[in-house]
Design an enzyme around this catalytic site. Structure first.
Site, mmCIF file in Angstrom:
data_model
loop_
_atom_site.group_PDB
_atom_site.id
_atom_site.type_symbol
_atom_site.label_atom_id
_atom_site.label_comp_id
_atom_site.label_asym_id
_atom_site.label_seq_id
_atom_site.Cartn_x
_atom_site.Cartn_y
_atom_site.Cartn_z
ATOM 1 C CE LYS A 274 7.248 -3.566 -10.327
ATOM 2 N NZ LYS A 274 8.153 -3.024 -9.045
ATOM 3 N N GLY B 5 0.867 -1.293 -0.016
ATOM 4 C CA GLY B 5 -0.012 0.033 -0.172
ATOM 5 C C GLY B 5 0.917 1.208 -0.062
ATOM 6 C CG ASP C 31 -1.326 -6.874 -4.686
ATOM 7 O OD1 ASP C 31 -0.521 -6.075 -5.017
ATOM 8 O OD2 ASP C 31 -1.042 -8.036 -4.424
ATOM 9 C CG ASP D 281 5.398 -0.838 -8.156
ATOM 10 O OD1 ASP D 281 6.302 -1.085 -9.025
ATOM 11 O OD2 ASP D 281 5.656 -0.882 -6.925
ATOM 12 C CD1 TRP E 227 4.248 3.157 -4.934
ATOM 13 C CD2 TRP E 227 3.456 3.054 -7.031
ATOM 14 N NE1 TRP E 227 5.326 3.118 -6.061
ATOM 15 C CE2 TRP E 227 4.729 2.860 -7.138
ATOM 16 C CE3 TRP E 227 2.589 3.013 -8.257
ATOM 17 C CZ2 TRP E 227 5.355 2.629 -8.280
ATOM 18 C CZ3 TRP E 227 3.072 3.018 -9.340
ATOM 19 C CH2 TRP E 227 4.589 2.760 -9.543
ATOM 20 C CG ASP F 145 -4.926 -12.828 -11.642
ATOM 21 O OD1 ASP F 145 -4.408 -11.585 -12.030
ATOM 22 O OD2 ASP F 145 -4.463 -13.999 -11.787
HETATM 23 C C1 LIG Z 1 6.216 -4.423 -6.106
HETATM 24 S S1 LIG Z 1 4.882 -4.906 -5.322
HETATM 25 C C2 LIG Z 1 3.895 -3.229 -5.207
HETATM 26 C C3 LIG Z 1 4.402 -2.455 -4.250
HETATM 27 C C4 LIG Z 1 3.341 -1.285 -3.979
HETATM 28 N N1 LIG Z 1 3.398 -0.311 -5.182
HETATM 29 C C5 LIG Z 1 3.383 -0.492 -2.633
HETATM 30 O O1 LIG Z 1 3.843 0.663 -2.953
HETATM 31 O O2 LIG Z 1 3.662 -0.987 -1.942
HETATM 32 C C6 LIG Z 1 3.996 -5.768 -6.647
HETATM 33 C C7 LIG Z 1 2.621 -6.276 -6.336
HETATM 34 O O3 LIG Z 1 2.006 -6.605 -7.603
HETATM 35 C C8 LIG Z 1 1.096 -7.653 -7.091
HETATM 36 N N2 LIG Z 1 0.482 -8.605 -8.504
HETATM 37 C C9 LIG Z 1 1.351 -9.298 -9.322
HETATM 38 N N3 LIG Z 1 0.704 -9.962 -10.302
HETATM 39 C C10 LIG Z 1 -0.512 -9.294 -9.825
HETATM 40 C C11 LIG Z 1 -1.886 -9.497 -10.488
HETATM 41 N N4 LIG Z 1 -1.837 -10.346 -11.760
HETATM 42 N N5 LIG Z 1 -3.088 -8.862 -10.035
HETATM 43 C C12 LIG Z 1 -2.820 -8.238 -9.018
HETATM 44 N N6 LIG Z 1 -1.815 -7.969 -8.329
HETATM 45 C C13 LIG Z 1 -0.445 -8.498 -8.832
HETATM 46 C C14 LIG Z 1 1.967 -8.548 -6.134
HETATM 47 O O4 LIG Z 1 1.014 -9.245 -5.463
HETATM 48 C C15 LIG Z 1 2.679 -7.277 -5.348
HETATM 49 O O5 LIG Z 1 1.957 -7.217 -4.171
#
Ligand SMILES: C[S@@+](CC[C@H](N)C(=O)[O-])C[C@H]1O[C@@H](n2cnc3c(N)ncnc32)[C@H](O)[C@@H]1O
EC number: 2.1.1.166
Length: 241
Positions: free
Chosen positions: A185, A85, A105, A145, A87, A121
């Site tokens: 990203k 969380g 997420d 992200d 961002w 998802d």
């Molecule tokens: C680098 S973290 C994000 C950090 C976040 N921006 C923060 O500031 O706290 C990447 C996130 O992308 C999520 N993620 C990856 N593939 C996903 C998908 N298909 N659907 C939803 N979330 C996904 C992962 O579960 C992970 O929590």
């Protein structure tokens, strides 16, 4: 004089000069030991803890926003891959009570004032419509992200992250209002092929950004598209009025 981890500092961060080491053993693999060592010695991790951000990733958005002025009071924002969380926290502080933020997420996210989270998802066919109805109107910013767990196979990891960025861009085209922005990203080498061509067609400006908070040894990079020209269907409807 150099700053020490945890001490007061001004400006962008704290440089750790007392490097903490982690012992092997205790059932830790070498890569777990390296990860833990990196966390303990990362100035952004320490700063996030001090400043109350849920993740060090918060500073990536802060830096991008300082440079490109994406966030404004009253905006509607979608945060894709929002856990834990960071961002969303950064965005919520700027948009304030007149704005709206929705985040998604795979992982459950602790509730946050001013933000609505959904555990799903993003690639689920129902995710875009759910997010759109939670938002209740055109978005000003779609930010992603999202990163799939790395397989270690470079090509597979690249394809997966670009796949997520492409799906996010498709969604952005549906939900953004004219003038809106998309931030996602990607990996070093940046956005190529169809994604880049489509973004250049649909947005006034497209650039790649590597914030200082993004680890220098990581191939992570962000693509930022600003000045959305609007959905083609919407333009035709407006012309026909
Ligand atoms: C680098 S973290 C994000 C950090 C976040 N921006 C923060 O500031 O706290 C990447 C996130 O992308 C999520 N993620 C990856 N593939 C996903 C998908 N298909 N659907 C939803 N979330 C996904 C992962 O579960 C992970 O929590």
């Amino acid at each position: 004089m150099s700053d020490r981890r945890g001490g007061a500092s001004s400006g962008g961060g704290v440089r750790g000069d007392l490097k903490q080491r982690v012992k092997t053993g205790r059932g830790r693999t070498l890569s777990q030991k390296r990860w833990l060592e990196r966390q303990l010695n990362d100035p952004y991790v320490a700063r996030a803890k001090r400043e109350g951000y849920r993740s060090r990733a918060a500073y990536k958005l802060i830096e991008i926003d300082e440079r490109y002025k994406l966030l404004r009071p009253g905006q509607k924002i979608v945060d894709l891959g929002a856990a834990p969380g960071g961002w969303s926290q950064v965005a919520a502080r700027v948009v304030g009570p007149s704005g709206r933020i929705v985040g998604i997420d795979l992982l459950e996210i602790e509730p946050m004032a001013g933000v609505d989270f959904i555990t799903l998802d993003f690639l689920d066919p129902e995710a875009p419509s759910k997010l759109t109805s939670m938002l209740g109107g055109p978005a000003d910013l779609v930010m992603s992200d999202m990163a799939a767990n790395a397989t270690g196979h470079k090509k597979t990891d690249h394809l997966r992250i670009i796949g997520l960025a492409e799906t996010a861009a498709e969604f952005a085209r549906e939900v953004l209002g004219p003038g809106g922005a998309y931030l996602a990203k990607v990996l070093q080498g940046g956005t190529e092929g169809a994604l880049l061509t489509d973004l250049k067609r649909d947005f006034a400006a497209v650039r790649h950004v590597k914030p200082a908070a993004s680890r220098a040894d990581s191939s992570e990079l962000y693509v930022l598209a600003t000045g959305y020209r609007g959905a083609p269907g919407a333009a035709v409807a407006a012309d026909g009025d």
